[in-house]
Design a protein around this motif. Structure first.
Motif, PDB file in Angstrom:
ATOM      1  N   ARG A 125      -1.646  -3.161   4.611  1.00 42.55           N
ATOM      2  CA  ARG A 125      -2.513  -2.247   3.862  1.00 42.55           C
ATOM      3  C   ARG A 125      -2.294  -0.808   4.306  1.00 42.55           C
ATOM      4  NH1 ARG A 125      -9.145  -1.708   3.868  1.00 42.55           N
ATOM      5  NH2 ARG A 125      -9.270  -0.417   2.004  1.00 42.55           N
ATOM      6  N   THR A 126      -2.192  -0.590   5.618  1.00 43.51           N
ATOM      7  CA  THR A 126      -1.987   0.765   6.131  1.00 43.51           C
ATOM      8  C   THR A 126      -0.662   1.341   5.638  1.00 43.51           C
ATOM      9  OG1 THR A 126      -3.296   0.317   8.119  1.00 43.51           O
ATOM     10  CG2 THR A 126      -1.735   2.156   8.229  1.00 43.51           C
ATOM     11  N   ALA A 127       0.395   0.533   5.700  1.00 37.59           N
ATOM     12  CA  ALA A 127       1.717   1.008   5.282  1.00 37.59           C
ATOM     13  C   ALA A 127       1.744   1.315   3.787  1.00 37.59           C
ATOM     14  CB  ALA A 127       2.780  -0.029   5.634  1.00 37.59           C
ATOM     15  N   LEU A 128       1.154   0.434   2.973  1.00 35.73           N
ATOM     16  CA  LEU A 128       1.131   0.684   1.531  1.00 35.73           C
ATOM     17  C   LEU A 128       0.277   1.906   1.199  1.00 35.73           C
ATOM     18  CD1 LEU A 128       0.815  -2.941   0.075  1.00 35.73           C
ATOM     19  CD2 LEU A 128       2.849  -1.487   0.132  1.00 35.73           C
ATOM     20  N   SER A 129      -0.804   2.101   1.936  1.00 38.42           N
ATOM     21  CA  SER A 129      -1.646   3.276   1.719  1.00 38.42           C
ATOM     22  C   SER A 129      -0.852   4.549   1.964  1.00 38.42           C
ATOM     23  CB  SER A 129      -2.865   3.240   2.645  1.00 38.42           C
ATOM     24  OG  SER A 129      -3.680   2.118   2.373  1.00 38.42           O
ATOM     25  N   LYS A 130      -0.049   4.551   3.015  1.00 45.58           N
ATOM     26  CA  LYS A 130       0.766   5.730   3.332  1.00 45.58           C
ATOM     27  C   LYS A 130       1.845   5.955   2.273  1.00 45.58           C
ATOM     28  CE  LYS A 130      -0.062   5.712   8.314  1.00 45.58           C
ATOM     29  NZ  LYS A 130       0.531   5.580   9.670  1.00 45.58           N
ATOM     30  N   ILE A 131       2.369   4.859   1.720  1.00 48.03           N
ATOM     31  CA  ILE A 131       3.340   5.002   0.635  1.00 48.03           C
ATOM     32  C   ILE A 131       2.685   5.652  -0.573  1.00 48.03           C
ATOM     33  CG2 ILE A 131       4.662   3.705  -1.088  1.00 48.03           C
ATOM     34  CD1 ILE A 131       5.482   1.776   1.120  1.00 48.03           C
ATOM     35  N   LEU A 132       1.482   5.198  -0.930  1.00 48.88           N
ATOM     36  CA  LEU A 132       0.810   5.768  -2.097  1.00 48.88           C
ATOM     37  C   LEU A 132       0.406   7.224  -1.858  1.00 48.88           C
ATOM     38  CD1 LEU A 132      -1.368   2.901  -3.615  1.00 48.88           C
ATOM     39  CD2 LEU A 132       1.061   3.408  -3.870  1.00 48.88           C
ATOM     40  N   LEU A 133       0.001   7.542  -0.647  1.00 49.20           N
ATOM     41  CA  LEU A 133      -0.288   8.942  -0.328  1.00 49.20           C
ATOM     42  C   LEU A 133       0.962   9.801  -0.506  1.00 49.20           C
ATOM     43  CD1 LEU A 133      -2.625   8.759   2.810  1.00 49.20           C
ATOM     44  CD2 LEU A 133      -3.156   9.838   0.608  1.00 49.20           C
ATOM     45  N   PHE A 134       2.088   9.288  -0.037  1.00 46.56           N
ATOM     46  CA  PHE A 134       3.353  10.005  -0.181  1.00 46.56           C
ATOM     47  C   PHE A 134       3.719  10.170  -1.650  1.00 46.56           C
ATOM     48  CE2 PHE A 134       8.088   9.753  -0.375  1.00 46.56           C
ATOM     49  CZ  PHE A 134       8.351  11.011   0.151  1.00 46.56           C
ATOM     50  N   SER A 177       9.461  -0.512   5.377  1.00 46.03           N
ATOM     51  CA  SER A 177      10.006  -1.372   6.427  1.00 46.03           C
ATOM     52  C   SER A 177       8.895  -1.963   7.288  1.00 46.03           C
ATOM     53  CB  SER A 177      10.981  -0.571   7.292  1.00 46.03           C
ATOM     54  OG  SER A 177      11.504  -1.375   8.339  1.00 46.03           O
ATOM     55  N   LEU A 178       7.890  -1.156   7.636  1.00 43.32           N
ATOM     56  CA  LEU A 178       6.773  -1.660   8.440  1.00 43.32           C
ATOM     57  C   LEU A 178       6.027  -2.769   7.706  1.00 43.32           C
ATOM     58  CD1 LEU A 178       5.351   1.711   9.853  1.00 43.32           C
ATOM     59  CD2 LEU A 178       6.444  -0.118  11.176  1.00 43.32           C
ATOM     60  N   ALA A 179       5.776  -2.571   6.418  1.00 43.49           N
ATOM     61  CA  ALA A 179       5.064  -3.578   5.633  1.00 43.49           C
ATOM     62  C   ALA A 179       5.884  -4.854   5.493  1.00 43.49           C
ATOM     63  CB  ALA A 179       4.716  -3.015   4.254  1.00 43.49           C
ATOM     64  N   PHE A 180       7.195  -4.692   5.286  1.00 42.91           N
ATOM     65  CA  PHE A 180       8.050  -5.859   5.085  1.00 42.91           C
ATOM     66  C   PHE A 180       8.135  -6.704   6.362  1.00 42.91           C
ATOM     67  CE2 PHE A 180      11.834  -8.247   3.858  1.00 42.91           C
ATOM     68  CZ  PHE A 180      11.594  -8.459   2.511  1.00 42.91           C
ATOM     69  N   GLU A 181       8.291  -6.038   7.501  1.00 42.95           N
ATOM     70  CA  GLU A 181       8.349  -6.771   8.763  1.00 42.95           C
ATOM     71  C   GLU A 181       7.026  -7.447   9.072  1.00 42.95           C
ATOM     72  OE1 GLU A 181      10.996  -7.534  10.719  1.00 42.95           O
ATOM     73  OE2 GLU A 181      11.988  -6.738   8.940  1.00 42.95           O
ATOM     74  N   ALA A 182       5.922  -6.797   8.708  1.00 39.90           N
ATOM     75  CA  ALA A 182       4.612  -7.422   8.912  1.00 39.90           C
ATOM     76  C   ALA A 182       4.489  -8.705   8.091  1.00 39.90           C
ATOM     77  CB  ALA A 182       3.509  -6.435   8.541  1.00 39.90           C
ATOM     78  N   CYS A 183       4.987  -8.662   6.849  1.00 45.18           N
ATOM     79  CA  CYS A 183       4.951  -9.860   5.996  1.00 45.18           C
ATOM     80  C   CYS A 183       5.908 -10.932   6.512  1.00 45.18           C
ATOM     81  CB  CYS A 183       5.296  -9.491   4.558  1.00 45.18           C
ATOM     82  SG  CYS A 183       4.006  -8.593   3.686  1.00 45.18           S
ATOM     83  N   ARG A 184       7.019 -10.507   7.075  1.00 42.48           N
ATOM     84  CA  ARG A 184       7.980 -11.472   7.599  1.00 42.48           C
ATOM     85  C   ARG A 184       7.422 -12.218   8.816  1.00 42.48           C
ATOM     86  NH1 ARG A 184      13.348 -11.400   6.745  1.00 42.48           N
ATOM     87  NH2 ARG A 184      13.416  -9.157   6.317  1.00 42.48           N
ATOM     88  N   ASN A 185       6.750 -11.480   9.707  1.00 39.10           N
ATOM     89  CA  ASN A 185       6.280 -12.079  10.959  1.00 39.10           C
ATOM     90  C   ASN A 185       4.909 -12.737  10.831  1.00 39.10           C
ATOM     91  OD1 ASN A 185       8.589 -11.131  12.300  1.00 39.10           O
ATOM     92  ND2 ASN A 185       7.640  -9.135  12.675  1.00 39.10           N
ATOM     93  N   ILE A 244      -5.915  -3.663  -2.813  1.00 39.58           N
ATOM     94  CA  ILE A 244      -5.536  -3.767  -1.403  1.00 39.58           C
ATOM     95  C   ILE A 244      -5.652  -2.412  -0.727  1.00 39.58           C
ATOM     96  CG2 ILE A 244      -3.556  -4.133   0.144  1.00 39.58           C
ATOM     97  CD1 ILE A 244      -2.685  -6.392  -1.652  1.00 39.58           C
ATOM     98  N   VAL A 245      -5.251  -1.369  -1.439  1.00 41.57           N
ATOM     99  CA  VAL A 245      -5.323  -0.009  -0.905  1.00 41.57           C
ATOM    100  C   VAL A 245      -6.647   0.648  -1.253  1.00 41.57           C
ATOM    101  CG1 VAL A 245      -4.330   2.308  -1.023  1.00 41.57           C
ATOM    102  CG2 VAL A 245      -2.824   0.312  -0.926  1.00 41.57           C
ATOM    103  N   GLY A 246      -7.057   0.524  -2.511  1.00 43.71           N
ATOM    104  CA  GLY A 246      -8.209   1.274  -3.001  1.00 43.71           C
ATOM    105  C   GLY A 246      -9.556   0.718  -2.607  1.00 43.71           C
ATOM    106  N   GLY A 247      -9.625  -0.605  -2.346  1.00 43.73           N
ATOM    107  CA  GLY A 247     -10.923  -1.200  -2.064  1.00 43.73           C
ATOM    108  C   GLY A 247     -11.820  -1.126  -3.279  1.00 43.73           C
TER     109      GLY A 247
END
Length: 303
Positions: free
Chosen positions: A165-174, A147-155, A106-109
């Motif tokens: 994908r963007t939120a998880l990518s930022k988590i992995l970068l962190f 939180s951003l990823a979770f709300e996206a999945c909720r809505n 999902i992140v790495g492609g």
């Protein structure tokens, strides 16, 4: 879509079997209470997907390979790919959590892409099985993007997968920033491999009678080494783990079919229905019949 689960389905090696709906966007977002699992915990298992987790209420002990970590309310963690792990509530109070279990693609492609080499591959090769977070300024990137990823999945608004994908990518970068400059490929220990192979043996022979000698022999080690490995990774004697595995697996079976309790008892290797009922009551606090009636009634309640 947010899932509320009360089971983890594993294959013969203790590897988690993902739900069919995970494809083609191989991610599941969980919102649950660990006490709702039949085992009153999430048993030791592993999966190729990475996992990020936040305790939303209560405290949980997370077993990572042969180590244990205490995660307090509000704290979170990262669990790397292929890591044997478990979750056990500290006490009887609610132990709720949010988590994502997601395929690194999902992140790495595509393998070798800039996303794979900058975000995913360093974590897989870093040797770090687990990393913990606290709700402080330093760890804000983890919590904000979770939180951003979770709300996206909720809505599930149109195109929400891109937001996730963007939120998880930022988590992995962190995460990569947190572990830098740690390096060195993760080497799975021989004992860890033996542990996974013995879990495979147990699941394949759950309905049969066997002892520590047969279990140890399945990976060509002595009984004493078998005892040491179980104590190190699962904190149980081998046959105590087998007993619990049989009870917990049979409990899930009781709720998924209308088979007679007698048939379930024999299916999971118990010498007699009375022996099964005694063992079940000792571990679950009630008879198999009471457990089935209570839980099926709860499932059928509206709301």
């Amino acid at each position: 879509m947010i899932q509320t689960r009360n089971y983890v389905t594993v294959d013969f090696q203790g590897k988690e079997i993902p739900s069919g709906h995970l494809r083609p966007f191989n991610l599941t977002a969980n919102d649950g209470d660990i006490h709702q699992y039949a085992t009153d915990c999430i048993i030791a298992h592993w999966h190729q997907e990475m996992e990020v987790f936040i305790s939303t209420r209560g405290q949980v002990r997370i077993g990572i390979e042969d180590q244990e970590y205490l995660v307090r309310e509000g704290e979170g963690c990262f669990i790397n790919s292929d890591i044997l792990h478990s979750f056990t509530p500290v006490d009887a109070s609610p132990c709720t959590y949010h988590s994502f279990v997601f395929d690194t693609g999902i992140v790495g492609g595509a393998p070798g892409s800039v996303f794979d080499t900058s975000c995913v591959r360093p974590l897989l090769e870093s040797g770090i099985p687990y990393l913990q977070f606290t709700p402080c300024k330093e760890d804000a990137p983890f919590y904000d993007n979770f939180s951003l990823a979770f709300e996206a999945c909720r809505n599930e608004n149109p195109g929400y997968e891109f937001d996730v994908r963007t939120a998880l990518s930022k988590i992995l970068l962190f995460l990569n920033q947190k572990i830098s400059p740690v390096s060195g490929a993760k080497a799975s220990s021989i004992q860890e491999q033996h542990m996974k192979q013995m879990l495979l043996f147990i699941d394949r022979h759950l309905s049969e009678s066997f002892g520590v000698a047969e279990l140890a022999g399945s990976v060509n080690i002595c009984e004493r080494e078998c005892q040491r490995i179980f104590q190190r990774y699962l904190h149980y004697r081998p046959m105590e783990y087998v007993r619990r595995k049989r009870i917990y697996t049979s409990a899930a079976k009781l709720l998924s079919c209308d088979s007679l309790v007698t048939d379930v008892a024999f299916e999971y290797g118990f010498a007699s229905p009375s022996h099964y009922t005694k063992q079940f009551r000792e571990l679950m606090g009630m008879t198999p019949t009471e457990y089935r009636r209570l839980n099926l009634s709860a499932i059928q309640l509206p709301g």
